[in-house]
Design a protein around this motif. Sequence first.
Motif, PDB file in Angstrom:
ATOM      1  N   MET A   1      -4.086 -20.415  13.276  1.00 32.57           N
ATOM      2  CA  MET A   1      -4.694 -19.412  14.134  1.00 32.57           C
ATOM      3  C   MET A   1      -3.675 -18.937  15.176  1.00 32.57           C
ATOM      4  N   THR A   2      -3.529 -17.620  15.294  1.00 33.43           N
ATOM      5  CA  THR A   2      -2.573 -17.046  16.234  1.00 33.43           C
ATOM      6  C   THR A   2      -2.983 -17.352  17.676  1.00 33.43           C
ATOM      7  N   ASP A   3      -2.003 -17.675  18.510  1.00 30.63           N
ATOM      8  CA  ASP A   3      -2.294 -17.892  19.929  1.00 30.63           C
ATOM      9  C   ASP A   3      -2.869 -16.623  20.547  1.00 30.63           C
ATOM     10  N   ILE A   4      -3.825 -16.807  21.433  1.00 36.00           N
ATOM     11  CA  ILE A   4      -4.520 -15.673  22.040  1.00 36.00           C
ATOM     12  C   ILE A   4      -3.712 -15.131  23.213  1.00 36.00           C
ATOM     13  N   ARG A   5      -3.431 -13.839  23.163  1.00 39.38           N
ATOM     14  CA  ARG A   5      -2.716 -13.166  24.252  1.00 39.38           C
ATOM     15  C   ARG A   5      -3.567 -12.092  24.932  1.00 39.38           C
ATOM     16  N   HIS A   6      -4.661 -11.733  24.296  1.00 49.86           N
ATOM     17  CA  HIS A   6      -5.535 -10.687  24.830  1.00 49.86           C
ATOM     18  C   HIS A   6      -6.984 -11.179  24.776  1.00 49.86           C
ATOM     19  N   ILE A   7      -7.729 -10.947  25.844  1.00 46.97           N
ATOM     20  CA  ILE A   7      -9.136 -11.358  25.893  1.00 46.97           C
ATOM     21  C   ILE A   7      -9.975 -10.123  26.221  1.00 46.97           C
ATOM     22  N   VAL A   8     -10.994  -9.882  25.401  1.00 45.67           N
ATOM     23  CA  VAL A   8     -11.820  -8.677  25.532  1.00 45.67           C
ATOM     24  C   VAL A   8     -13.270  -9.098  25.753  1.00 45.67           C
ATOM     25  N   TYR A 149     -13.254  -1.034  17.238  1.00 42.87           N
ATOM     26  CA  TYR A 149     -12.306  -2.130  17.463  1.00 42.87           C
ATOM     27  C   TYR A 149     -10.871  -1.636  17.275  1.00 42.87           C
ATOM     28  N   ASP A 150     -10.656  -0.837  16.239  1.00 41.55           N
ATOM     29  CA  ASP A 150      -9.320  -0.294  15.999  1.00 41.55           C
ATOM     30  C   ASP A 150      -8.909   0.638  17.134  1.00 41.55           C
ATOM     31  N   HIS A 151      -9.859   1.404  17.639  1.00 44.26           N
ATOM     32  CA  HIS A 151      -9.572   2.303  18.764  1.00 44.26           C
ATOM     33  C   HIS A 151      -9.152   1.497  19.995  1.00 44.26           C
ATOM     34  N   HIS A 152      -9.855   0.404  20.260  1.00 39.78           N
ATOM     35  CA  HIS A 152      -9.534  -0.421  21.425  1.00 39.78           C
ATOM     36  C   HIS A 152      -8.133  -1.027  21.288  1.00 39.78           C
ATOM     37  N   VAL A 153      -7.815  -1.511  20.107  1.00 42.86           N
ATOM     38  CA  VAL A 153      -6.488  -2.074  19.849  1.00 42.86           C
ATOM     39  C   VAL A 153      -5.401  -1.029  20.109  1.00 42.86           C
ATOM     40  N   ALA A 154      -5.612   0.182  19.592  1.00 46.67           N
ATOM     41  CA  ALA A 154      -4.613   1.236  19.753  1.00 46.67           C
ATOM     42  C   ALA A 154      -4.500   1.680  21.207  1.00 46.67           C
ATOM     43  N   SER A 155      -5.639   1.734  21.901  1.00 47.42           N
ATOM     44  CA  SER A 155      -5.634   2.210  23.288  1.00 47.42           C
ATOM     45  C   SER A 155      -4.892   1.269  24.219  1.00 47.42           C
ATOM     46  N   PHE A 156      -5.009  -0.037  23.944  1.00 50.17           N
ATOM     47  CA  PHE A 156      -4.466  -1.016  24.888  1.00 50.17           C
ATOM     48  C   PHE A 156      -3.294  -1.818  24.337  1.00 50.17           C
ATOM     49  N   GLY A 157      -2.812  -1.441  23.167  1.00 55.42           N
ATOM     50  CA  GLY A 157      -1.622  -2.089  22.627  1.00 55.42           C
ATOM     51  C   GLY A 157      -1.833  -3.555  22.298  1.00 55.42           C
ATOM     52  N   LEU A 158      -2.982  -3.885  21.698  1.00 56.41           N
ATOM     53  CA  LEU A 158      -3.303  -5.267  21.386  1.00 56.41           C
ATOM     54  C   LEU A 158      -2.859  -5.621  19.970  1.00 56.41           C
ATOM     55  N   GLU A 159      -2.593  -6.898  19.759  1.00 57.86           N
ATOM     56  CA  GLU A 159      -2.406  -7.421  18.402  1.00 57.86           C
ATOM     57  C   GLU A 159      -3.732  -8.041  17.983  1.00 57.86           C
ATOM     58  N   ALA A 161      -4.877 -10.117  15.742  1.00 53.95           N
ATOM     59  CA  ALA A 161      -4.950 -11.556  15.484  1.00 53.95           C
ATOM     60  C   ALA A 161      -4.786 -12.384  16.753  1.00 53.95           C
ATOM     61  N   ALA A 162      -4.203 -11.782  17.775  1.00 53.93           N
ATOM     62  CA  ALA A 162      -3.976 -12.484  19.043  1.00 53.93           C
ATOM     63  C   ALA A 162      -5.012 -12.074  20.101  1.00 53.93           C
ATOM     64  N   ASP A 174     -19.149 -10.489  14.485  1.00 51.56           N
ATOM     65  CA  ASP A 174     -18.737 -10.374  13.087  1.00 51.56           C
ATOM     66  C   ASP A 174     -17.881  -9.125  12.859  1.00 51.56           C
ATOM     67  N   GLY A 175     -18.238  -8.035  13.557  1.00 51.68           N
ATOM     68  CA  GLY A 175     -17.452  -6.808  13.448  1.00 51.68           C
ATOM     69  C   GLY A 175     -16.037  -6.999  13.943  1.00 51.68           C
ATOM     70  N   ALA A 176     -15.893  -7.732  15.040  1.00 53.61           N
ATOM     71  CA  ALA A 176     -14.556  -8.006  15.568  1.00 53.61           C
ATOM     72  C   ALA A 176     -13.740  -8.835  14.579  1.00 53.61           C
ATOM     73  N   LYS A 177     -14.382  -9.844  14.012  1.00 55.01           N
ATOM     74  CA  LYS A 177     -13.675 -10.683  13.039  1.00 55.01           C
ATOM     75  C   LYS A 177     -13.251  -9.873  11.817  1.00 55.01           C
ATOM     76  N   ALA A 178     -14.118  -8.951  11.386  1.00 48.91           N
ATOM     77  CA  ALA A 178     -13.781  -8.105  10.239  1.00 48.91           C
ATOM     78  C   ALA A 178     -12.603  -7.187  10.550  1.00 48.91           C
ATOM     79  N   ALA A 179     -12.411  -6.894  11.846  1.00 54.67           N
ATOM     80  CA  ALA A 179     -11.280  -6.062  12.273  1.00 54.67           C
ATOM     81  C   ALA A 179     -10.020  -6.892  12.512  1.00 54.67           C
ATOM     82  N   GLY A 180     -10.089  -8.195  12.217  1.00 55.99           N
ATOM     83  CA  GLY A 180      -8.921  -9.053  12.332  1.00 55.99           C
ATOM     84  C   GLY A 180      -8.774  -9.762  13.662  1.00 55.99           C
ATOM     85  N   TRP A 181      -9.811  -9.653  14.516  1.00 52.87           N
ATOM     86  CA  TRP A 181      -9.781 -10.323  15.806  1.00 52.87           C
ATOM     87  C   TRP A 181     -10.302 -11.745  15.684  1.00 52.87           C
TER      88      TRP A 181
END
Length: 203
Positions: A1-8, A149-159, A161-162, A174-181
């Motif tokens: 599991m990737t280390d967490i760098r972003h918390i939403v 979820y993809d929009h949020h990732v792009a807006s804030f420069g998130l990875e 998996a992290a 479940d939606g977040a997990k399906a988006a790779g979070w």
Amino acid sequence: MTDIRHIVFDIGKVLIHYDPDLAFSRLIPDADKRKWFFDNVCTSAWNIEQDRGRTWEEAEALLIAEHPDHAENIRNFRRHWHDMVPHAYEDSVAIMVGLIESGRDVTMLTNFAADTFAEACQRFDFLDRPRGVTVSAEIGLIKPDRAIYDHHVASFGLEPAATLFIDDSQKNVDGAKAAGWQAVLFTDARALKADLERLGIAA
């Protein structure tokens, strides 16, 4: 599991309380009639469209055309929104603020109508503390759609998996997990703190 760098964080029922019954228990005192009203008139499916960006004026007009005898209480849903959101969850807010102050990257992702979100920000100043927020109504997308979820990732420069998402709705988790979070279901602050510590995040 990737280390967490972003918390939403989600907002409603995670950071602030939301319960339409708080207003409508006075407006429709009879419990059976109130349940009928929420099941058949001001339904969750109707309300979520305001979170997607539909105006309250349009939403009210649509329902009043279908249920003219309930016009006053249809308008009361927005009129008494402030009563439905009486307080913050101070223990959850303390966790979020503590994460920010310890240097964690914190943002918010919420299903919220634009005008009620603006009202919430006026009432709850801690909503200004995270780095930013994606409000569903402002972009015309709602959880658990993958696109938000993809929009949020792009807006804030998130990875993805992290990124750890915290929400009170299993379908949104479940939606977040399906988006790779990574994601956890919020039940209360104590459980959230335990989840964070299990993931190596001091809270």
